[in-house]
Design a protein around this motif. Structure first.
Motif, PDB file in Angstrom:
ATOM      1  N   TYR A  29      -0.083 -95.535   8.266  1.00 60.28           N
ATOM      2  CA  TYR A  29       0.407 -95.280   9.627  1.00 60.28           C
ATOM      3  C   TYR A  29       1.671 -96.093   9.915  1.00 60.28           C
ATOM      4  O   TYR A  29       1.811 -97.206   9.407  1.00 60.28           O
ATOM      5  CB  TYR A  29      -0.600 -95.750  10.684  1.00 60.28           C
ATOM      6  CG  TYR A  29      -1.930 -95.066  10.743  1.00 60.28           C
ATOM      7  CD1 TYR A  29      -2.134 -93.778  10.287  1.00 60.28           C
ATOM      8  CD2 TYR A  29      -3.008 -95.741  11.321  1.00 60.28           C
ATOM      9  CE1 TYR A  29      -3.380 -93.176  10.384  1.00 60.28           C
ATOM     10  CE2 TYR A  29      -4.255 -95.152  11.422  1.00 60.28           C
ATOM     11  CZ  TYR A  29      -4.442 -93.868  10.948  1.00 60.28           C
ATOM     12  OH  TYR A  29      -5.665 -93.293  11.056  1.00 60.28           O
ATOM     13  N   ASP A  30       2.533 -95.548  10.772  1.00 53.06           N
ATOM     14  CA  ASP A  30       3.440 -96.415  11.523  1.00 53.06           C
ATOM     15  C   ASP A  30       2.639 -96.747  12.785  1.00 53.06           C
ATOM     16  O   ASP A  30       2.548 -95.946  13.705  1.00 53.06           O
ATOM     17  CB  ASP A  30       4.744 -95.687  11.864  1.00 53.06           C
ATOM     18  CG  ASP A  30       5.673 -96.564  12.699  1.00 53.06           C
ATOM     19  OD1 ASP A  30       5.212 -97.612  13.203  1.00 53.06           O
ATOM     20  OD2 ASP A  30       6.848 -96.203  12.859  1.00 53.06           O
ATOM     21  N   ALA A  31       2.016 -97.924  12.792  1.00 51.39           N
ATOM     22  CA  ALA A  31       1.069 -98.266  13.863  1.00 51.39           C
ATOM     23  C   ALA A  31       1.738 -99.069  14.982  1.00 51.39           C
ATOM     24  O   ALA A  31       1.065 -99.710  15.790  1.00 51.39           O
ATOM     25  CB  ALA A  31      -0.095 -99.054  13.280  1.00 51.39           C
ATOM     26  N   THR A  32       3.075 -98.998  15.021  1.00 47.03           N
ATOM     27  CA  THR A  32       3.846 -99.824  15.951  1.00 47.03           C
ATOM     28  C   THR A  32       3.347 -99.749  17.396  1.00 47.03           C
ATOM     29  O   THR A  32       3.319-100.749  18.091  1.00 47.03           O
ATOM     30  CB  THR A  32       5.325 -99.386  15.866  1.00 47.03           C
ATOM     31  OG1 THR A  32       5.787 -99.684  14.555  1.00 47.03           O
ATOM     32  CG2 THR A  32       6.190-100.101  16.873  1.00 47.03           C
ATOM     33  N   ARG A  33       2.978 -98.566  17.842  1.00 47.04           N
ATOM     34  CA  ARG A  33       2.535 -98.456  19.239  1.00 47.04           C
ATOM     35  C   ARG A  33       1.065 -98.034  19.310  1.00 47.04           C
ATOM     36  O   ARG A  33       0.658 -97.254  20.165  1.00 47.04           O
ATOM     37  CB  ARG A  33       3.442 -97.494  19.992  1.00 47.04           C
ATOM     38  CG  ARG A  33       4.899 -97.978  20.010  1.00 47.04           C
ATOM     39  CD  ARG A  33       5.755 -97.164  20.954  1.00 47.04           C
ATOM     40  NE  ARG A  33       7.166 -97.474  20.791  1.00 47.04           N
ATOM     41  CZ  ARG A  33       7.805 -98.440  21.436  1.00 47.04           C
ATOM     42  NH1 ARG A  33       7.162 -99.224  22.271  1.00 47.04           N
ATOM     43  NH2 ARG A  33       9.096 -98.640  21.255  1.00 47.04           N
ATOM     44  N   SER A  34       0.275 -98.572  18.380  1.00 44.37           N
ATOM     45  CA  SER A  34      -1.116 -98.132  18.279  1.00 44.37           C
ATOM     46  C   SER A  34      -1.979 -98.604  19.443  1.00 44.37           C
ATOM     47  O   SER A  34      -2.955 -97.942  19.801  1.00 44.37           O
ATOM     48  CB  SER A  34      -1.720 -98.604  16.958  1.00 44.37           C
ATOM     49  OG  SER A  34      -1.468 -99.975  16.764  1.00 44.37           O
ATOM     50  N   TYR A  69       4.146-102.002  10.802  1.00 42.96           N
ATOM     51  CA  TYR A  69       4.029-102.347  12.218  1.00 42.96           C
ATOM     52  C   TYR A  69       5.262-103.134  12.647  1.00 42.96           C
ATOM     53  O   TYR A  69       5.578-104.174  12.059  1.00 42.96           O
ATOM     54  CB  TYR A  69       2.775-103.214  12.381  1.00 42.96           C
ATOM     55  CG  TYR A  69       2.189-103.233  13.766  1.00 42.96           C
ATOM     56  CD1 TYR A  69       0.934-102.686  14.018  1.00 42.96           C
ATOM     57  CD2 TYR A  69       2.877-103.832  14.828  1.00 42.96           C
ATOM     58  CE1 TYR A  69       0.379-102.717  15.287  1.00 42.96           C
ATOM     59  CE2 TYR A  69       2.324-103.855  16.102  1.00 42.96           C
ATOM     60  CZ  TYR A  69       1.086-103.301  16.324  1.00 42.96           C
ATOM     61  OH  TYR A  69       0.533-103.333  17.574  1.00 42.96           O
ATOM     62  N   SER A  70       5.985-102.624  13.626  1.00 48.74           N
ATOM     63  CA  SER A  70       7.091-103.382  14.204  1.00 48.74           C
ATOM     64  C   SER A  70       6.530-104.160  15.392  1.00 48.74           C
ATOM     65  O   SER A  70       6.202-103.586  16.421  1.00 48.74           O
ATOM     66  CB  SER A  70       8.205-102.428  14.653  1.00 48.74           C
ATOM     67  OG  SER A  70       9.147-103.148  15.420  1.00 48.74           O
ATOM     68  N   SER A  71       6.435-105.467  15.228  1.00 47.16           N
ATOM     69  CA  SER A  71       5.692-106.277  16.217  1.00 47.16           C
ATOM     70  C   SER A  71       6.381-106.397  17.569  1.00 47.16           C
ATOM     71  O   SER A  71       5.783-106.858  18.535  1.00 47.16           O
ATOM     72  CB  SER A  71       5.465-107.684  15.665  1.00 47.16           C
ATOM     73  OG  SER A  71       5.002-107.615  14.361  1.00 47.16           O
ATOM     74  N   LYS A  72       7.663-105.989  17.607  1.00 43.53           N
ATOM     75  CA  LYS A  72       8.411-106.135  18.863  1.00 43.53           C
ATOM     76  C   LYS A  72       7.856-105.280  19.989  1.00 43.53           C
ATOM     77  O   LYS A  72       8.248-105.435  21.122  1.00 43.53           O
ATOM     78  CB  LYS A  72       9.876-105.742  18.625  1.00 43.53           C
ATOM     79  CG  LYS A  72      10.639-106.770  17.831  1.00 43.53           C
ATOM     80  CD  LYS A  72      12.080-106.362  17.665  1.00 43.53           C
ATOM     81  CE  LYS A  72      12.238-105.408  16.516  1.00 43.53           C
ATOM     82  NZ  LYS A  72      13.648-105.126  16.197  1.00 43.53           N
ATOM     83  N   LYS A  73       6.977-104.352  19.658  1.00 37.59           N
ATOM     84  CA  LYS A  73       6.449-103.457  20.686  1.00 37.59           C
ATOM     85  C   LYS A  73       5.082-103.938  21.162  1.00 37.59           C
ATOM     86  O   LYS A  73       5.000-104.858  21.970  1.00 37.59           O
ATOM     87  CB  LYS A  73       6.426-102.022  20.160  1.00 37.59           C
ATOM     88  CG  LYS A  73       7.812-101.389  20.093  1.00 37.59           C
ATOM     89  CD  LYS A  73       8.574-101.794  18.873  1.00 37.59           C
ATOM     90  CE  LYS A  73       9.925-101.107  18.787  1.00 37.59           C
ATOM     91  NZ  LYS A  73      10.598-101.442  17.527  1.00 37.59           N
ATOM     92  N   ASP A  74       4.012-103.393  20.601  1.00 38.74           N
ATOM     93  CA  ASP A  74       2.683-103.705  21.147  1.00 38.74           C
ATOM     94  C   ASP A  74       2.200-105.130  20.867  1.00 38.74           C
ATOM     95  O   ASP A  74       1.179-105.551  21.385  1.00 38.74           O
ATOM     96  CB  ASP A  74       1.653-102.692  20.633  1.00 38.74           C
ATOM     97  CG  ASP A  74       1.836-101.335  21.302  1.00 38.74           C
ATOM     98  OD1 ASP A  74       2.827-101.164  22.033  1.00 38.74           O
ATOM     99  OD2 ASP A  74       0.993-100.448  21.096  1.00 38.74           O
TER     100      ASP A  74
END
Ligand code: PLP
Length: 274
Positions: A29-34, A69-74
């Motif tokens: 997944y791209d779970a960035t905004r999971s 996961y891009s942590s800058k979001k969620d």
């Protein structure tokens, strides 16, 4: 997960897992905004009304082999990202790559302080009350725009409101870049920064060199978490509604500088006359 802030359902993730098992495919997944996605599952999907967000997240992740996961979001932090997996082979292979690209896996490319912030942010960003505030603030902006009949993608997404530039500026041709025009007009009017998500972002066909004009020509108003008040949402909506009321007087743009890569970040434009 989560195109245009629209969530994927648990049902869909379950079916995807089944399909990939049949064909022996891995799922990353791209779970960035999971976490925002998990909030929507709780809000909309039968059987999850009272399930804690963390449990929903665990179930979502159980259908994957891992995620980026891009942590800058969620994760509510200023910098950082990670790859996580419960597949031992992927873990071994990617751990070695960390040494080449970042540093030894025990310290990676990030400062220890930043990694600690990610770990805390992951927990904090999965709190139901936080997510409720977050999703509802974005929804508030969407509601204000819809009340004034401004064309947006419906329903409003979790992290952003998307304006439909083809409906907003129907007098412009596609090669006058309606979404880029609208984004520039909003900035000029209010200093609110948005992002073109249309033909400029899509770029050119690698074989023919022709511009690609996708079906949708959108402007993304992404709302940073924990920065703005609802008064900022009202200010933004006021500016966009004012522009909508005088939309016929907004001229298109001409691209005067186009870099080879990432033109949606670097291109320059001039205003045409009406
Ligand atoms: C879903 C998703 N994945 C990845 C990214 C890229 O993140 P980064 O800038 O940390 O590479 C973004 C940024 O908007 C995103 O929304």
């Amino acid at each position: 997960l989560y195109g245009r802030g629209q969530p994927v359902s648990m049902q869909n993730l379950r079916e995807l897992r089944k399909f990939c098992n049949e064909y022996k495919l891995k799922i990353i997944y791209d779970a960035t905004r999971s976490s925002e996605n998990a909030y929507f599952i709780r809000e909309r999907e039968k059987g999850y009304e009272n399930t804690p967000i963390v449990e929903i997240l665990n179930e979502m992740m159980s259908y994957s082999d891992g995620c980026i996961y891009s942590s800058k979001k969620d994760c509510l932090v200023n910098i950082g990202g990670f790859l996580a997996t419960h597949d031992k082979d992927i873990f071994e292979a990617t751990r070695s790559m960390v040494v080449v690209y970042e540093g030894l896996h025990t310290y990676g490319g990030m400062a220890g302080r930043d990694m600690e912030a990610v770990a805390r942010g992951l927990r904090e960003g999965a709190q139901y009350e936080y997510l409720k505030y977050r999703v509802n603030q974005v929804r508030y902006l969407g509601d204000l725009l819809m009340e004034a009949s401004v064309p947006i993608v419906k329903p409003t997404g979790g992290h952003a409101v998307f304006l439909n530039a083809l409906e907003f500026l129907p007098h412009l041709s596609r090669d006058q870049w309606p979404a880029q025009t609208l984004s520039a007009a909003i900035y000029e009017d209010s200093a609110v920064r948005s992002m073109e998500r249309g033909a400029i972002s899509k770029g050119r066909d690698s074989e023919t060199g022709e511009n690609i004009f996708p079906k949708l020509e959108l402007v993304r108003l992404t709302i940073p978490r924990r920065v703005y008040t609802n008064t900022h949402m009202e200010y933004t909506a006021n500016s966009i509604v004012n522009l909508y009321e005088k939309r016929e007087s907004i001229p298109g743009l001409k691209m005067v500088y186009e870099p080879k890569y990432l033109r949606f970040f670097q291109a320059r434009f001039e205003q045409l006359s009406l």
